[in-house]
Structures are given as C-alpha cells and as structure tokens.
Design an enzyme around this catalytic site. Structure first.
Site, PDB file in Angstrom:
ATOM      1  N   TYR A 174       0.515  13.820   1.819  1.00 30.82           N
ATOM      2  CA  TYR A 174       0.197  14.315   3.160  1.00 30.82           C
ATOM      3  C   TYR A 174       0.309  15.834   3.283  1.00 30.82           C
ATOM      4  O   TYR A 174       0.708  16.356   4.319  1.00 30.82           O
ATOM      5  CB  TYR A 174       1.069  13.618   4.225  1.00 30.82           C
ATOM      6  N   CYS A 184      -2.589  31.965  12.925  1.00 34.65           N
ATOM      7  CA  CYS A 184      -2.380  32.561  14.235  1.00 34.65           C
ATOM      8  C   CYS A 184      -1.886  31.515  15.215  1.00 34.65           C
ATOM      9  O   CYS A 184      -2.542  31.195  16.210  1.00 34.65           O
ATOM     10  CB  CYS A 184      -3.669  33.194  14.722  1.00 34.65           C
ATOM     11  N   GLU A 185      -0.731  30.952  14.921  1.00 35.07           N
ATOM     12  CA  GLU A 185      -0.070  29.945  15.767  1.00 35.07           C
ATOM     13  C   GLU A 185       1.420  30.183  15.582  1.00 35.07           C
ATOM     14  O   GLU A 185       1.892  30.180  14.442  1.00 35.07           O
ATOM     15  CB  GLU A 185      -0.350  28.526  15.263  1.00 35.07           C
ATOM     16  N   ARG A 216       2.884  19.315   8.163  1.00 35.63           N
ATOM     17  CA  ARG A 216       3.806  18.250   8.565  1.00 35.63           C
ATOM     18  C   ARG A 216       4.984  18.722   9.428  1.00 35.63           C
ATOM     19  O   ARG A 216       5.451  17.987  10.276  1.00 35.63           O
ATOM     20  CB  ARG A 216       4.311  17.465   7.344  1.00 35.63           C
ATOM     21  N   GLY A 226       1.807   4.934  -0.394  1.00 34.40           N
ATOM     22  CA  GLY A 226       1.126   6.226  -0.509  1.00 34.40           C
ATOM     23  C   GLY A 226       2.161   7.271  -0.864  1.00 34.40           C
ATOM     24  O   GLY A 226       2.286   7.730  -2.000  1.00 34.40           O
ATOM     25  N   ARG A 227       2.986   7.585   0.138  1.00 39.98           N
ATOM     26  CA  ARG A 227       4.035   8.586  -0.018  1.00 39.98           C
ATOM     27  C   ARG A 227       4.913   8.331  -1.252  1.00 39.98           C
ATOM     28  O   ARG A 227       5.162   9.236  -2.039  1.00 39.98           O
ATOM     29  CB  ARG A 227       4.911   8.561   1.241  1.00 39.98           C
ATOM     30  N   GLU A 287       0.811  -1.219   0.000  1.00 35.49           N
ATOM     31  CA  GLU A 287       0.000   0.000   0.000  1.00 35.49           C
ATOM     32  C   GLU A 287       0.845   1.270   0.000  1.00 35.49           C
ATOM     33  O   GLU A 287       0.799   2.044   0.953  1.00 35.49           O
ATOM     34  CB  GLU A 287      -0.906  -0.004   1.230  1.00 35.49           C
TER      35      GLU A 287
HETATM   36  C1  LIG Z   1      -0.512   5.405   5.915  1.00 34.39           C
HETATM   37  C2  LIG Z   1      -0.783   4.030   5.463  1.00 34.39           C
HETATM   38  C3  LIG Z   1      -0.263   3.597   4.246  1.00 34.39           C
HETATM   39  C4  LIG Z   1       0.637   4.435   3.376  1.00 34.39           C
HETATM   40  O1  LIG Z   1       1.860   4.668   3.966  1.00 34.39           O
HETATM   41  P1  LIG Z   1       3.013   5.429   3.135  1.00 34.39           P
HETATM   42  O2  LIG Z   1       4.083   5.598   4.123  1.00 34.39           O
HETATM   43  O3  LIG Z   1       2.434   6.709   2.661  1.00 34.39           O
HETATM   44  O4  LIG Z   1       3.387   4.549   2.003  1.00 34.39           O
HETATM   45  C5  LIG Z   1      -0.588   2.327   3.835  1.00 34.39           C
HETATM   46  N1  LIG Z   1      -1.386   1.530   4.581  1.00 34.39           N
HETATM   47  C6  LIG Z   1      -1.897   1.925   5.755  1.00 34.39           C
HETATM   48  C7  LIG Z   1      -2.777   1.020   6.500  1.00 34.39           C
HETATM   49  C8  LIG Z   1      -1.609   3.178   6.244  1.00 34.39           C
HETATM   50  O5  LIG Z   1      -2.113   3.561   7.417  1.00 34.39           O
END
Ligand SMILES: *Cc1c(COP(=O)(O)O)cnc(C)c1O
Length: 431
Positions: free
Chosen positions: A390, A361-362, A330, A292-293, A290
């Site tokens: 993100y 305002c932080e 982040r 994402g990043r 999975e």
């Molecule tokens: C955040 C997350 C991802 C993605 O993580 P990356 O570091 O962005 O690749 C995949 N699976 C689950 C369950 C997550 O919580």
C-alpha cells in the site's frame, strides 16, 4: 532490528536483504522502493504450505495484488504457484502481461464496470467475486453474450468487527462491500445466482478488515459463513464448494507490534472450521485466503534524501524528504505508524525528534511525526521500513512528482523492476 533481513554494517550503514542501503541509493537514486524478493517468496510459501497442510485439496492463498502491483510481482506469484486477486482491468491487464494464468485470478471490487466484466470474461478469468445484484445481472448478461458459464463467488458481509482502524474495516453490515447475511440480502443474492443459466456459483467470500493481529476475528467470520452455508444447503439444496476468508493478517510496523505466526493462525482457523463442519454435517470447503500486506509489507523499504531540516523553536522540527504522500499516503490517510531511521548513521544517538514531511503542497503531507533520529542535514538519507504494501500501489503524480523506481533484490542481486518515472512520462497523455 525490526526484521531479520535488516542489519547494520561496521560503518553504521543500514543493510537490507544483505545490501548497503546507502549504496543502493547512490546507484539508483531516491526516492527508492527496495523489495526483498526472497522474503516475498518465503511468505507465499508459508501461506501455501500451511493452507495445503490444514485445508482440503485446492485450498491456496491468493495474493491481494492491490497491496503491490507491477509485472514483476505477478511473475513471482505465478512462479510460486499461488492465485491472485485483482480489482480492476488495470491489475488484470498487468497480470496477464506478466504471464499470470487467468484461471487462478479472482476479480474483486464493489463496482466492476461493463468494460471490466467484458475484458475479464474475454481473458478467461477464473472467478468473479460478485458484490451485488446489478453486478450479478451484468455478469450473467455478458457471459450469455460470450456463450460461457462464468464461475463466481459471492461477497458477503458477515457482520464482524475486526477491532481495527475504521477506514480499513470492511466486514460490518454498513460496508460498501458485498451484501449482509443479517439483512437477508445475502440469501436473496444466492437465490438469484442459482437461477442464472450462465453463472456457476462456487461459494462465498468475506473480508473482515486489515492489520488484524489475532486469529479470532477470522474464526468468528468463518463460523458466520459456515452457518450461512448450512442454511443455504438446507433451504436451496445448494452446497458451496469454496469458502474465501479474505485477507487481513497483520505485520509489525514498529517494535511495539507483536509478530504474527501466519501458519499457526491458519492451523487454528482450520481446527475451528473442521469442528463446525462436523457439527453442521457440512463437507469441509476448499478454503482461500487473500493476504496482501502480510506477503509484501515487511519485504519493502523506502529510501529518501533529506532536503533540509526546519526547526521551529520549542514547537517542532521538520525534516523534509524528496517524496511524501505521493509515494506513501498512509500516514496522511490513516495516521499509520512506521519505523523511520537514518540509514547512514545507525550507530549515532537519536537526540532529535523530527516530523518527516513530504514535498507536496499540503500541510498534511507527512510520513510520520515525532521520530527520534540523530541530527540530519541536506543530502543525508532517510529510510522508512515496512513500506512494501500500500505504498507504491497507492502512489500518485500529485504536484507532477514522478513515481519512484522499484528495485527487487533477488538471488542475482538488485535489479530494476519498475523504472523511475521520467518527466516525459508525466505528459505522455497530455494532448
Ligand atoms: C484489501 C483486501 C485484501 C488484502 O488485505 P490485507 O490486509 O492486505 O491482507 C484481501 N481481500 C480483499 C477483498 C481486500 O479488499
């Protein structure tokens, strides 16, 4: 430059995906999120091809859409033929509206509401990644109600410390996510799932953290998971078909960070899985990952306009930008490092050090501290690199700031993928 889709033109302007960032800022305004569509697609293909080559048929990447979620991104993932994971009805709805096939969606999260479960089953979602016992009961109940057999994976905590930042470390046993193998609770969840008439248990999931540069934590997690798989097979005669190893592979945010060879990592993880399966006489499972990043982070940059500089003699120089923690929280959340540059003055000497402050305002509303830059003034641009993951997905309307526009640069040039929020958008739900 940090990435090969960045370059500097003769007049000293930063170019991204072949386009002059100053021209993009002039055309679309700031703050602006700019995405390189080709790079996003090529990352999907790196994962897809490596997983196809090294794992059994059916293995594929699922884009972790919490990293970046809007209709256009789901359309890209649909075209690339990969899966996605979603963590809310909102992400699910967005993906459905983009025409993403629900069979390739996995519903994640540690607290799916009754509404989420009903909506997802009605939408014919492929899988739930079930987090805990009460949730399992709720899925069973809703599946019975709708007279379907719902496929699920179980979220397990393999107890791996992925040596990453505390707040993004999720595979240890004190995590709010999933159930731990070590405590026996994982086994309890398996035993219960196997008894449920409207649930088809298809396998196991773990996610050990984020921004992981090495392949070894994934291998360690895989060993724990396969060991658990073998145990469950012995004890319950249940053979899991799917092993989902989650996301977490890193991207470089600064020149100091190493680059990660994703397909080489996948090859190494595969070699280990095959070895362990042979030793334990297990069939090699279908493997899901999975990312994402690592799909989107380095395909995005953010452009800001500087509002002014504030020099506090012998202490600090602030540079104020027209965004901040509302489009990139982040640094405020985990002091994340970013590479920041002055996109109109790439040939100038960086003889100043600035802390980049947002407009909220932080006092903690910072994008980065101590950044070497040439002297900048009100009206100059600032670029923050590696903001594809993100950032936009974590954006908020704090201080009633409007969220930026998102531009996708594809084969036909730049196009608006998400319009900039307007002032009237801000009050659309106010009664
Ligand atoms: C955040 C997350 C991802 C993605 O993580 P990356 O570091 O962005 O690749 C995949 N699976 C689950 C369950 C997550 O919580």
């Amino acid at each position: 430059m940090l990435y090969d889709n960045l370059s500097v033109s003769e007049n000293g302007h930063l170019c991204f995906a072949g386009y002059d960032t100053a021209e993009l800022a002039a055309r679309y305004g700031t703050p602006l999120m700019v995405l390189d569509e080709d790079r996003i697609r090529s990352r999907c293909r790196v994962y897809k091809h490596a997983m196809k080559e090294h794992f059994p048929a059916g293995s594929m990447p699922l884009f972790a859409s919490k990293a970046l979620s809007f209709k256009g991104i789901y359309a890209i993932m649909a075209q690339e033929g990969i899966g996605i994971d979603v963590v809310s009805s909102g992400e699910l709805y967005t993906a459905l509206e983009a025409g993403f096939p629900p069979g390739r969606m996995y519903f994640h999260g540690n607290n799916k509401t009754d509404f989420d479960i009903r909506f997802a089953i009605q939408s014919h979602i492929g899988y739930f990644v079930c987090d805990n016992i009460p949730e399992l009961e709720a899925i069973e109940q809703e599946a019975a109600q709708q007279d379907v057999t719902q496929k699920i994976l179980l979220r397990l905590a393999p107890g791996i410390d992925a040596h990453t930042h505390e707040k993004i470390n999720t595979g240890r046993i004190d995590s709010k996510f999933g159930v731990a193998i070590e405590t026996g609770q994982a086994e309890e969840l398996v035993a219960l799932a196997l008894q449920k008439p409207h649930i088809a248990l298809c396998g196991y999931h773990c996610h050990i953290g984020s921004q992981i540069f090495e392949h070894t934590p994934f291998c360690d997690a895989a060993v724990m998971m396969l060991d658990f798989m073998a145990q469950m097979q012995r004890k319950y005669g249940y053979q899991a078909k799917i092993l989902n190893l989650g996301g977490g592979m890193a991207v470089p945010y600064t020149e100091k960070d190493p680059t990660v060879d994703y397909s080489e990592n996948i090859r190494k993880i595969s070699a280990l899985i095959q070895k362990v399966c042979r030793e334990k006489s297990l069939d090699v499972p279908v493997v899901l990952m999975e990312p994402g990043r690592s799909i989107v982070a380095d395909s995005g940059i953010t452009l800001y306009t500087v509002g002014g500089a504030k020099v506090i003699p012998d202490l600090k120089n602030y540079l104020m930008v027209d965004g901040g923690m509302t489009d990139n929280p982040r640094y405020t959340l985990y002091q994340s490092e970013y590479t920041v540059c002055a996109p109109e003055y790439m040939h100038d000497t960086p003889d100043m050090h600035y802390s980049i402050a947002g407009r909220c305002c932080e006092s903690g509303d910072l994008i980065q501290e101590n950044v070497p830059l040439p002297k900048l003034n009100r009206g100059d641009l600032l670029a923050v690199l590696t903001t594809g993951a993100y950032n936009y997905s974590m954006a908020s309307n704090y201080n009633r700031l409007t969220r930026p526009a998102v531009i996708l640069i594809g084969d036909e040039g730049p196009r608006v993928a998400v319009r900039r929020e307007s002032l009237s958008d801000l009050i659309r739900n106010d009664v």
